[in-house]
Motif scaffolding. Structure first.
Motif, PDB file in Angstrom:
ATOM      1  N   THR A 112      -3.428 -51.509  33.981  1.00 42.18           N
ATOM      2  CA  THR A 112      -2.645 -52.635  34.500  1.00 42.18           C
ATOM      3  C   THR A 112      -1.157 -52.404  34.298  1.00 42.18           C
ATOM      4  O   THR A 112      -0.338 -53.121  34.882  1.00 42.18           O
ATOM      5  N   TRP A 117      -1.266 -54.927  40.097  1.00 39.23           N
ATOM      6  CA  TRP A 117      -2.155 -55.792  40.864  1.00 39.23           C
ATOM      7  C   TRP A 117      -3.578 -55.823  40.320  1.00 39.23           C
ATOM      8  O   TRP A 117      -4.341 -56.748  40.620  1.00 39.23           O
ATOM      9  N   ASP A 120      -4.755 -58.979  38.691  1.00 38.01           N
ATOM     10  CA  ASP A 120      -4.948 -60.184  39.504  1.00 38.01           C
ATOM     11  C   ASP A 120      -6.414 -60.458  39.809  1.00 38.01           C
ATOM     12  O   ASP A 120      -6.725 -61.386  40.555  1.00 38.01           O
ATOM     13  N   HIS A 121      -7.306 -59.642  39.255  1.00 41.65           N
ATOM     14  CA  HIS A 121      -8.742 -59.856  39.483  1.00 41.65           C
ATOM     15  C   HIS A 121      -9.415 -60.003  38.118  1.00 41.65           C
ATOM     16  O   HIS A 121      -9.568 -59.034  37.391  1.00 41.65           O
ATOM     17  N   TYR A 248      -8.393 -65.215  40.852  1.00 45.40           N
ATOM     18  CA  TYR A 248      -7.771 -64.303  41.807  1.00 45.40           C
ATOM     19  C   TYR A 248      -6.263 -64.526  41.806  1.00 45.40           C
ATOM     20  O   TYR A 248      -5.796 -65.612  42.151  1.00 45.40           O
ATOM     21  N   GLY A 249      -5.519 -63.478  41.421  1.00 44.24           N
ATOM     22  CA  GLY A 249      -4.074 -63.557  41.445  1.00 44.24           C
ATOM     23  C   GLY A 249      -3.545 -63.292  42.839  1.00 44.24           C
ATOM     24  O   GLY A 249      -4.309 -63.125  43.803  1.00 44.24           O
ATOM     25  N   PRO A 250      -2.217 -63.218  42.989  1.00 44.00           N
ATOM     26  CA  PRO A 250      -1.595 -63.077  44.312  1.00 44.00           C
ATOM     27  C   PRO A 250      -2.115 -61.895  45.121  1.00 44.00           C
ATOM     28  O   PRO A 250      -2.296 -62.005  46.332  1.00 44.00           O
ATOM     29  N   THR A 275       3.149 -58.343  48.491  1.00 48.52           N
ATOM     30  CA  THR A 275       2.270 -57.373  47.842  1.00 48.52           C
ATOM     31  C   THR A 275       2.067 -56.140  48.717  1.00 48.52           C
ATOM     32  O   THR A 275       1.028 -55.518  48.691  1.00 48.52           O
ATOM     33  N   TYR A 280       4.207 -53.667  44.478  1.00 46.50           N
ATOM     34  CA  TYR A 280       3.491 -54.532  43.540  1.00 46.50           C
ATOM     35  C   TYR A 280       2.649 -53.712  42.595  1.00 46.50           C
ATOM     36  O   TYR A 280       1.951 -52.825  43.050  1.00 46.50           O
TER      37      TYR A 280
END
Length: 280
Positions: A112, A117, A120-121, A248-250, A275, A280
Motif C-alpha cells: 500500500t 489504491w 481502498d479495498h 470501497y475507497g475512491p 484516479t 493515484y
C-alpha cells in the motif's frame, strides 16, 4: 605516517586498523582515509612510494568532465543485469522463463506504500487484494505465454496486505497440454521472511475462446444497454456495502451503471475522477 595536533577542544578520532571479517590491508587503508577526512595529516607520499602514483591537478570547476578514478565493471540493479526480463506491468516486475519445462514465473511486490489504491479495498479492518486484481494478474500471465482466454479462476485464500511493508508475489504458468491449455496459480508471502508461500488462486488459460452464445453476440455487437435488460438502482450502493463490512475507497467506486436480465448482470465501469493511471 599519521600525525595530529590535539587541543583541549578537539574530539578524539577512533579508526580501527583491524576489523573482523575484513581484509587487513583494506581495513588499514580505510582507517587512514577516515583519519585524513577528520583532519589528521597523513604522509600520502610515503604511502604511495614505489607505486608509480603521482599527484594530478583537480578540475577547476564542477563541470569539467574528466574523472580521476578507476572505471571498473558496472553492476547495475536493472533486471537485465540479473538475467531477468521486465514484465512491463504495474503490479508485476519481472518474468522468468524455464528453458526445460516451458513454464513461466512472473514476480512482483504488493504494498500500500507503492500502490496507494490497494488500501481502498477493505473488508472490516483488513486490506484485501481484490478478486479483479487476481484476474488482471492471470490475464497478464496469459499474454506472456500466448494465451488469449482466462477460462476459469478459483480464489482459494484471501490475500491480506499489511499496513506497513509488502508481500512478494508470484504468478506461475505451467507447461501447455495437448490442447494448449495451461494451469495458472498466484502465490504470495511476506517479504523478508522464510514463511511458506500461500496459494491464493488457481485457474486455467486457453489459446482461444469458446464460441459466443447467440444472446451474447446480440449485446456485444454494439447495443447498449442490452435489449430487455432492466436497470439496477445504484442509489446508496456503496454506503450499503460499507454497512455490510465491505469498504470501497475512491479507487474502487467506478460503477456507473448496471442492468440485469434473467441470466446476466451487465455493468458500466470507469475510473473515478482523480484516479487516472499514474496519479493515484
Amino acid at each position: 605516517m599519521a600525525q595530529q595536533s590535539v587541543d583541549a577542544e578537539s574530539a578524539a578520532v577512533f579508526a580501527p586498523l583491524v576489523r573482523k571479517g575484513r581484509p587487513e590491508v583494506a581495513a588499514a587503508v580505510a582507517a587512514l582515509g577516515q583519519l585524513h577526512v577528520a583532519g589528521v595529516s597523513v604522509d600520502w607520499a610515503r604511502y604511495f612510494e614505489g607505486s608509480g602514483a603521482r599527484r594530478v591537478d583537480l578540475p577547476t570547476y564542477a563541470f569539467q568532465h574528466q574523472n580521476y578514478w578507476i572505471v571498473g565493471e558496472q553492476r547495475g540493479t536493472d533486471l537485465e543485469s540479473i538475467g531477468q526480463e521486465s514484465a512491463g506491468h504495474p503490479l508485476l516486475s519481472a518474468v522468468v522463463n524455464s528453458p526445460d519445462t516451458d513454464s513461466v514465473v512472473l514476480t512482483g511486490r504488493l504494498s500500500t506504500g507503492s500502490h496507494l489504491w490497494l488500501a481502498d479495498h477493505a473488508v472490516g479492518d483488513a486490506i484485501l487484494f481484490s478478486g479483479t486484481g487476481f484476474v488482471e494478474l492471470a490475464l497478464r500471465a496469459a499474454r506472456e505465454v500466448g494465451c488469449t482466454t482466462l477460462e476459469e479462476l478459483t480464489l482459494e485464500t484471501p490475500l491480506i496486505l499489511p499496513e506497513h511493508g509488502g508481500v512478494a508475489l508470484q504468478v506461475v504458468v505451467g507447461s501447455p497440454d495437448d490442447s494448449g491449455r495451461r494451469a495458472v496459480t498466484v502465490h504470495s508471502r511476506g517479504e523478508g521472511t522464510n514463511l511458506p508461500w500461500v496459494r491464493h488462486a488457481t485457474g486455467s488459460l486457453a489459446v482461444a475462446a469458446d464460441a459466443l452464445r447467440a444472446e451474447d453476440v446480440a449485446w456485444s455487437a454494439g447495443q447498449w444497454p442490452p435489449a430487455g435488460a432492466e436497470p439496477v438502482d445504484l442509489d446508496g450502493f456503496y454506503d450499503g456495502m460499507a454497512e455490510a463490512g465491505l469498504r470501497y475507497g475512491p479507487a474502487f467506486r467506478g460503477l456507473n451503471g448496471a442492468w440485469r436480465t434473467d441470466d446476466h448482470v451487465f455493468a458500466e465501469v470507469g475510473l473515478p475522477e482523480g484516479t487516472e493511471p499514474g496519479t493515484y
